[in-house]
Design an enzyme around this catalytic site. Structure first.
Site, PDB file in Angstrom:
ATOM      1  N   THR A  96       0.803  -1.220   0.000  1.00 32.86           N
ATOM      2  CA  THR A  96       0.000   0.000   0.000  1.00 32.86           C
ATOM      3  C   THR A  96       0.834   1.267   0.000  1.00 32.86           C
ATOM      4  OG1 THR A  96       0.004   0.044   2.400  1.00 32.86           O
ATOM      5  CG2 THR A  96      -1.853  -1.101   1.328  1.00 32.86           C
ATOM      6  N   HIS A 137       6.402  21.678  -1.511  1.00 32.66           N
ATOM      7  CA  HIS A 137       5.999  22.212  -0.212  1.00 32.66           C
ATOM      8  C   HIS A 137       6.680  21.533   0.970  1.00 32.66           C
ATOM      9  CE1 HIS A 137       1.922  24.044  -1.729  1.00 32.66           C
ATOM     10  NE2 HIS A 137       2.980  24.433  -2.429  1.00 32.66           N
TER      11      HIS A 137
HETATM   12  C1  RB5 Z   1       2.416  -6.956   3.005  1.00 28.46           C
HETATM   13  O1  RB5 Z   1       1.451  -7.942   2.874  1.00 28.46           O
HETATM   14  C2  RB5 Z   1       1.754  -5.603   3.224  1.00 28.46           C
HETATM   15  O2  RB5 Z   1       1.125  -5.581   4.461  1.00 28.46           O
HETATM   16  C3  RB5 Z   1       2.765  -4.490   3.102  1.00 28.46           C
HETATM   17  O3  RB5 Z   1       3.395  -4.541   1.864  1.00 28.46           O
HETATM   18  C4  RB5 Z   1       2.225  -3.072   3.195  1.00 28.46           C
HETATM   19  O4  RB5 Z   1       1.131  -2.896   2.368  1.00 28.46           O
HETATM   20  C5  RB5 Z   1       1.998  -2.570   4.573  1.00 28.46           C
HETATM   21  O5  RB5 Z   1       1.672  -1.384   4.779  1.00 28.46           O
END
Ligand code: RB5
Length: 151
Positions: A70, A101
């Site tokens: 993510t 910024h």
């Molecule tokens: C891995 O599964 C995932 O949790 C990691 O890559 C990330 O997204 C965590 O914030």
């Protein structure tokens, strides 16, 4: 002068990390420093954030790129390190503004969140946008006040 970019990911960011390293190789004046991992073996994103932070602190890199699934975990982890201003970016606008910024020195991307075209455009914006300074400079300095207070 060459800009050295330290790049790392966890397993969930490995494919995009490989692309980022390749893209950086196509840009004049930029050297990619691939800190790993070398494959998609399950691994912990804070360990890779620490490697990029150490490269920045030690002068081995000027900026960093960190990627996880993510982008959230690896950006949180990176921002625990002194001197790091890691920005989780989802588009070209946030990539541009984190430089203009916030003088961000680490770009964080989520491989499971952003498409490859957006990631590449965001990377280019991150590299090419200068910090505006001015009214932003004091705010950026205040970001690091807690680090100084902790000694
Ligand atoms: C891995 O599964 C995932 O949790 C990691 O890559 C990330 O997204 C965590 O914030």
């Amino acid at each position: 002068m060459t800009m050295r970019i330290a790049v790392a990911s966890d397993h969930a960011g490995f494919a995009l990390k490989s692309l980022v390293v390749a893209w950086l190789g196509e840009i004049d004046g930029v050297d990619a420093v691939d800190l790993g991992p070398a494959d998609t073996t399950r691994t912990d994103y804070p360990d890779w954030a620490a490697k990029v932070a150490a490269a920045l602190a030690g002068g081995a890199a000027d900026r960093g790129v960190l990627i996880c699934g993510t982008g959230i975990g690896i950006s949180i982890a990176a921002n625990k390190h002194p001197g790091v201003r890691a920005a989780l970016v989802h588009d070209v606008t946030t990539a541009r503004l984190c430089r203009a910024h916030n003088d961000a020195n680490v770009l964080c991307l989520g491989e499971r969140i952003v498409g490859q075209t957006v990631a590449r455009d965001a990377l280019e914006a991150f590299l090419s946008t200068p910090f505006e300074g001015g009214r932003h400079a004091g705010r950026v300095a205040k970001i690091h006040a807690p680090e100084r207070a902790e000694g």
